[in-house]
Design a protein around this motif. Structure first.
Motif, PDB file in Angstrom:
ATOM      1  N   ASN C  23      -4.006   5.638   2.315  1.00  0.00           N
ATOM      2  CA  ASN C  23      -3.379   4.652   1.435  1.00  0.00           C
ATOM      3  C   ASN C  23      -3.445   3.728   1.112  1.00  0.00           C
ATOM      4  OD1 ASN C  23      -1.215   3.012   3.052  1.00  0.00           O
ATOM      5  ND2 ASN C  23      -1.957   5.047   4.321  1.00  0.00           N
ATOM      6  N   VAL C  24      -3.765   2.209   2.361  1.00  0.00           N
ATOM      7  CA  VAL C  24      -4.544   1.192   1.334  1.00  0.00           C
ATOM      8  C   VAL C  24      -5.864   1.424   1.341  1.00  0.00           C
ATOM      9  CG1 VAL C  24      -4.994  -0.769   3.221  1.00  0.00           C
ATOM     10  CG2 VAL C  24      -3.250   0.465   4.359  1.00  0.00           C
ATOM     11  N   GLN C  25      -6.415   2.006   1.326  1.00  0.00           N
ATOM     12  CA  GLN C  25      -7.723   2.224   0.605  1.00  0.00           C
ATOM     13  C   GLN C  25      -7.829   2.659  -0.739  1.00  0.00           C
ATOM     14  OE1 GLN C  25      -9.652  -0.151   3.377  1.00  0.00           O
ATOM     15  NE2 GLN C  25     -11.371   1.406   2.661  1.00  0.00           N
ATOM     16  N   LEU C  27      -5.183   0.596  -2.948  1.00  0.00           N
ATOM     17  CA  LEU C  27      -5.511  -0.544  -3.188  1.00  0.00           C
ATOM     18  C   LEU C  27      -7.209  -1.279  -3.318  1.00  0.00           C
ATOM     19  CD1 LEU C  27      -3.053  -2.516  -3.455  1.00  0.00           C
ATOM     20  CD2 LEU C  27      -2.549  -0.558  -1.988  1.00  0.00           C
ATOM     21  N   ARG C  57       1.352 -10.216  -6.256  1.00  0.00           N
ATOM     22  CA  ARG C  57       2.320  -9.097  -6.151  1.00  0.00           C
ATOM     23  C   ARG C  57       1.294  -7.651  -6.236  1.00  0.00           C
ATOM     24  NH1 ARG C  57       5.260  -5.857  -8.766  1.00  0.00           N
ATOM     25  NH2 ARG C  57       7.766  -5.348  -7.888  1.00  0.00           N
ATOM     26  N   HIS C  58       1.887  -5.850  -5.241  1.00  0.00           N
ATOM     27  CA  HIS C  58       1.346  -5.110  -5.557  1.00  0.00           C
ATOM     28  C   HIS C  58       2.665  -4.301  -5.044  1.00  0.00           C
ATOM     29  CE1 HIS C  58      -3.098  -5.266  -5.234  1.00  0.00           C
ATOM     30  NE2 HIS C  58      -2.749  -6.167  -4.062  1.00  0.00           N
ATOM     31  N   GLU C  59       2.345  -3.256  -6.382  1.00  0.00           N
ATOM     32  CA  GLU C  59       3.131  -1.689  -6.165  1.00  0.00           C
ATOM     33  C   GLU C  59       3.120  -0.636  -6.246  1.00  0.00           C
ATOM     34  OE1 GLU C  59       7.100  -2.501  -8.707  1.00  0.00           O
ATOM     35  OE2 GLU C  59       7.746  -0.589  -7.923  1.00  0.00           O
ATOM     36  N   ILE C  60       2.743   0.435  -5.493  1.00  0.00           N
ATOM     37  CA  ILE C  60       1.597   1.693  -5.532  1.00  0.00           C
ATOM     38  C   ILE C  60       2.509   2.715  -5.223  1.00  0.00           C
ATOM     39  CG2 ILE C  60       0.619   0.987  -3.720  1.00  0.00           C
ATOM     40  CD1 ILE C  60      -1.996   2.519  -4.492  1.00  0.00           C
ATOM     41  N   GLU C  61       2.582   3.736  -5.809  1.00  0.00           N
ATOM     42  CA  GLU C  61       3.200   5.367  -5.221  1.00  0.00           C
ATOM     43  C   GLU C  61       2.029   6.154  -5.186  1.00  0.00           C
ATOM     44  OE1 GLU C  61       7.940   4.951  -7.768  1.00  0.00           O
ATOM     45  OE2 GLU C  61       6.530   6.819  -8.115  1.00  0.00           O
ATOM     46  N   TYR C  62       2.012   6.866  -4.139  1.00  0.00           N
ATOM     47  CA  TYR C  62       1.349   7.852  -4.270  1.00  0.00           C
ATOM     48  C   TYR C  62       2.230   9.254  -4.461  1.00  0.00           C
ATOM     49  CZ  TYR C  62      -0.331   3.968  -1.468  1.00  0.00           C
ATOM     50  OH  TYR C  62      -1.014   2.613  -0.463  1.00  0.00           O
ATOM     51  N   THR C 113       0.677  -8.144 -10.314  1.00  0.00           N
ATOM     52  CA  THR C 113       0.950  -9.049 -10.885  1.00  0.00           C
ATOM     53  C   THR C 113      -0.243 -10.197 -10.013  1.00  0.00           C
ATOM     54  OG1 THR C 113       3.533  -8.674 -11.133  1.00  0.00           O
ATOM     55  CG2 THR C 113       2.802 -10.663 -11.433  1.00  0.00           C
ATOM     56  N   TRP C 147      10.309   6.220  -7.770  1.00  0.00           N
ATOM     57  CA  TRP C 147      10.719   5.744  -6.618  1.00  0.00           C
ATOM     58  C   TRP C 147      11.202   3.917  -6.688  1.00  0.00           C
ATOM     59  CZ3 TRP C 147       6.245   8.581  -4.540  1.00  0.00           C
ATOM     60  CH2 TRP C 147       6.286  10.148  -4.976  1.00  0.00           C
ATOM     61  N   ARG C 148      10.774   3.191  -8.084  1.00  0.00           N
ATOM     62  CA  ARG C 148      10.827   2.150  -7.897  1.00  0.00           C
ATOM     63  C   ARG C 148      12.959   1.780  -7.963  1.00  0.00           C
ATOM     64  NH1 ARG C 148       9.041  -1.843 -12.893  1.00  0.00           N
ATOM     65  NH2 ARG C 148       7.262  -1.904 -11.760  1.00  0.00           N
TER      66      ARG C 148
ATOM     67  N   VAL D  24      -5.715  -6.740   0.268  1.00  0.00           N
ATOM     68  CA  VAL D  24      -5.160  -5.412   0.272  1.00  0.00           C
ATOM     69  C   VAL D  24      -5.137  -5.256   1.839  1.00  0.00           C
ATOM     70  CG1 VAL D  24      -6.554  -3.463   0.390  1.00  0.00           C
ATOM     71  CG2 VAL D  24      -6.729  -4.535  -1.347  1.00  0.00           C
ATOM     72  N   ARG D  28      -3.556  -3.723   5.686  1.00  0.00           N
ATOM     73  CA  ARG D  28      -4.116  -3.426   6.526  1.00  0.00           C
ATOM     74  C   ARG D  28      -2.776  -3.404   8.125  1.00  0.00           C
ATOM     75  NH1 ARG D  28      -6.258   1.641   6.267  1.00  0.00           N
ATOM     76  NH2 ARG D  28      -7.869   0.985   5.463  1.00  0.00           N
ATOM     77  N   ALA D  56       4.739   6.972   0.900  1.00  0.00           N
ATOM     78  CA  ALA D  56       5.054   7.347  -0.334  1.00  0.00           C
ATOM     79  C   ALA D  56       5.150   6.635  -1.283  1.00  0.00           C
ATOM     80  CB  ALA D  56       5.954   8.316  -0.764  1.00  0.00           C
ATOM     81  N   ARG D  57       4.664   5.283  -0.465  1.00  0.00           N
ATOM     82  CA  ARG D  57       4.775   3.945  -1.995  1.00  0.00           C
ATOM     83  C   ARG D  57       4.886   3.127  -0.745  1.00  0.00           C
ATOM     84  NH1 ARG D  57       8.750   0.592  -2.842  1.00  0.00           N
ATOM     85  NH2 ARG D  57       8.882  -0.199  -4.856  1.00  0.00           N
ATOM     86  N   HIS D  58       4.085   2.008  -1.770  1.00  0.00           N
ATOM     87  CA  HIS D  58       4.251   0.022  -1.112  1.00  0.00           C
ATOM     88  C   HIS D  58       4.634  -0.445  -1.919  1.00  0.00           C
ATOM     89  CE1 HIS D  58       2.127   1.183   2.613  1.00  0.00           C
ATOM     90  NE2 HIS D  58       0.627   1.179   1.994  1.00  0.00           N
ATOM     91  N   GLU D  59       5.132  -1.226  -1.777  1.00  0.00           N
ATOM     92  CA  GLU D  59       5.956  -2.487  -2.570  1.00  0.00           C
ATOM     93  C   GLU D  59       4.941  -4.508  -1.621  1.00  0.00           C
ATOM     94  OE1 GLU D  59       9.503  -2.710  -4.340  1.00  0.00           O
ATOM     95  OE2 GLU D  59       9.287  -4.583  -5.465  1.00  0.00           O
ATOM     96  N   ILE D  60       4.632  -4.928  -1.931  1.00  0.00           N
ATOM     97  CA  ILE D  60       4.177  -5.613  -1.684  1.00  0.00           C
ATOM     98  C   ILE D  60       4.134  -7.496  -2.092  1.00  0.00           C
ATOM     99  CG2 ILE D  60       1.625  -5.414  -2.041  1.00  0.00           C
ATOM    100  CD1 ILE D  60       1.797  -7.062   1.585  1.00  0.00           C
ATOM    101  N   GLU D  61       4.836  -9.016  -1.720  1.00  0.00           N
ATOM    102  CA  GLU D  61       4.615  -9.550  -2.280  1.00  0.00           C
ATOM    103  C   GLU D  61       3.482 -11.042  -1.288  1.00  0.00           C
ATOM    104  OE1 GLU D  61       8.354 -10.206  -5.377  1.00  0.00           O
ATOM    105  OE2 GLU D  61       7.961 -11.533  -3.571  1.00  0.00           O
ATOM    106  N   TYR D  62       2.993 -11.913  -2.066  1.00  0.00           N
ATOM    107  CA  TYR D  62       1.921 -12.694  -1.168  1.00  0.00           C
ATOM    108  C   TYR D  62       3.138 -13.772  -1.784  1.00  0.00           C
ATOM    109  CZ  TYR D  62      -1.322  -8.423  -1.075  1.00  0.00           C
ATOM    110  OH  TYR D  62      -1.535  -7.078  -1.389  1.00  0.00           O
TER     111      TYR D  62
END
Lengths: 150, 150, 150, 150
Positions: C23-25, C27, C57-62, C113, C147-148, D24, D28, D56-62
């Protein structure tokens, strides 16, 4: 071999699709060990550790499979072949003596050739005498490679 | 050296904090090249490529700095020292001849020792005759290392 | 969604111990796609792409598991929410329409973002008008996240 | 937020060509923190941690740049939205209170949605009651995202 070692933590992601720590990631563990060792060996003298050392060569042998666990691996390190502008580092990646896994297992042996470099002039540079003395005090013998080509 | 090569794309993240492709990542590029080469060399015969080959040893020398670009690097590959249960692969990581960068620059040379392994019995296994023939047809000479220890 | 896409090659090492692209890859694949897209979208104008854009910012769904293959994945990309000092990028990681795997499979959806930043003054900076025009021409709608959180 | 945290070591290679821990790589670090947390939270019960949980999902802010240092970062973790077959984890990546760097700096905030999965039947699976109790005991509030889309 000197008595110096660095305990390096693994990451779950060091494993590849075969479920073992990937052979390339062993080099990453050695990089982590060098960062700690150079800091220990040279302290606040950043002339060596910072931007003045290039990796010129690696040689590595894999001896036993390693799977992820939270406990770090122990990386013994020592210096070899110190010249005015370069030196080698030997490594042994092993299970610590008191581990509850198979103690003293050697997972890999390796060596790296490092070259001192002046980024401003883009030329090799000479090692300061006190750096050479430090490196000598961690000196050790040849890495006992099994399969080195001759 | 055989004429065989694989063009391997870089990733921006292959660069480290010095702004060069990191020395460890070169081994990652070689891994990518092996995946393509083994598929080319053995086609649908997955007996070699899949889970039956272990990396026993790497040796690599770094000859010129490489920075990220979208164009792939070219990795020449050939086989050496084919035995009933192992073989070596030689590599030359270079700029393609027609590149608009400095053509023919050699960034690194390397070799890998691979051992055929039977994961079910956890023992080395013997190479099938047609596999040996394939490997022989990509045979080449020794890697011209500059700094190999003797 | 715009029609713009980047085909991004996988690496065997993108797979983790479960045998899927980690999942990290994903990104990391998005990072590769941004490098190509920003080069395409801004050409020789390096003011945006080089050191002047930070990921905020990142948001991702698998949505479906992905395993390594030599063929690249297709990453559709478009812009959203363009402000004087920031913009969002939407992504859809999918199987190309003509693939011999399950065509049109969507592996992941994501958005990033990005903030324009002046590294010399260490402050956000304003977007040049022609950059805004370029970004607008690749504009698209909201990422259809399942799923936001709201 | 619960009081639970994991101290996660950085690697020099987490830095990218800008000299900061790459965005990214923060994901990790969160993966490493989950491995430790799931082991702490579920002990020898491998039913959750091993192969039965999918991201299933990540959301992250830096929120602040992070550069490599030997000292680990502290990752506060807590659970949210526990359902019969899924749960969320919140994270805060921060400088420990007693650090000799700027204490209490928050580098990033994130959340992950995890789904319980039965790999043999390839279907979601239901959480055992004692697992739910464990997860509840580490429960916390919503991640205070600044830029979440609504």
């Amino acid at each position: 071999m000197s008595d110096y070692f660095v305990d390096v933590p693994l990451r779950w992601s060091d494993m590849d699709a075969y479920g073992h720590v990937n052979n390339v990631q062993f080099l990453r563990l050695l990089e982590d060990a060098r960062v700690v060792a150079f800091s220990d060996w040279f302290g606040q003298d950043r002339s060596l550790v910072d931007e003045g050392v290039l990796v010129a060569r690696h040689e590595i042998e894999y001896l036993a499979p390693l799977t992820f666990r939270q406990a770090p691996v122990r990386i013994g390190m020592w210096t070899m072949r110190i010249t005015p502008a370069s030196f080698d580092v030997g490594y042994e990646v092993r299970e610590p003596a008191g581990s509850d896994r198979t103690p003293d297992t050697v997972y890999a042996r390796a060596e790296t050739t490092l070259v001192l470099y002046d980024f401003e002039t883009a030329r090799p540079r000479r090692m300061a005498p006190h750096v050479k003395d430090n490196l000598l005090s961690f000196g050790g013998g040849e890495v006992p490679f099994r399969w080195r080509r001759r």
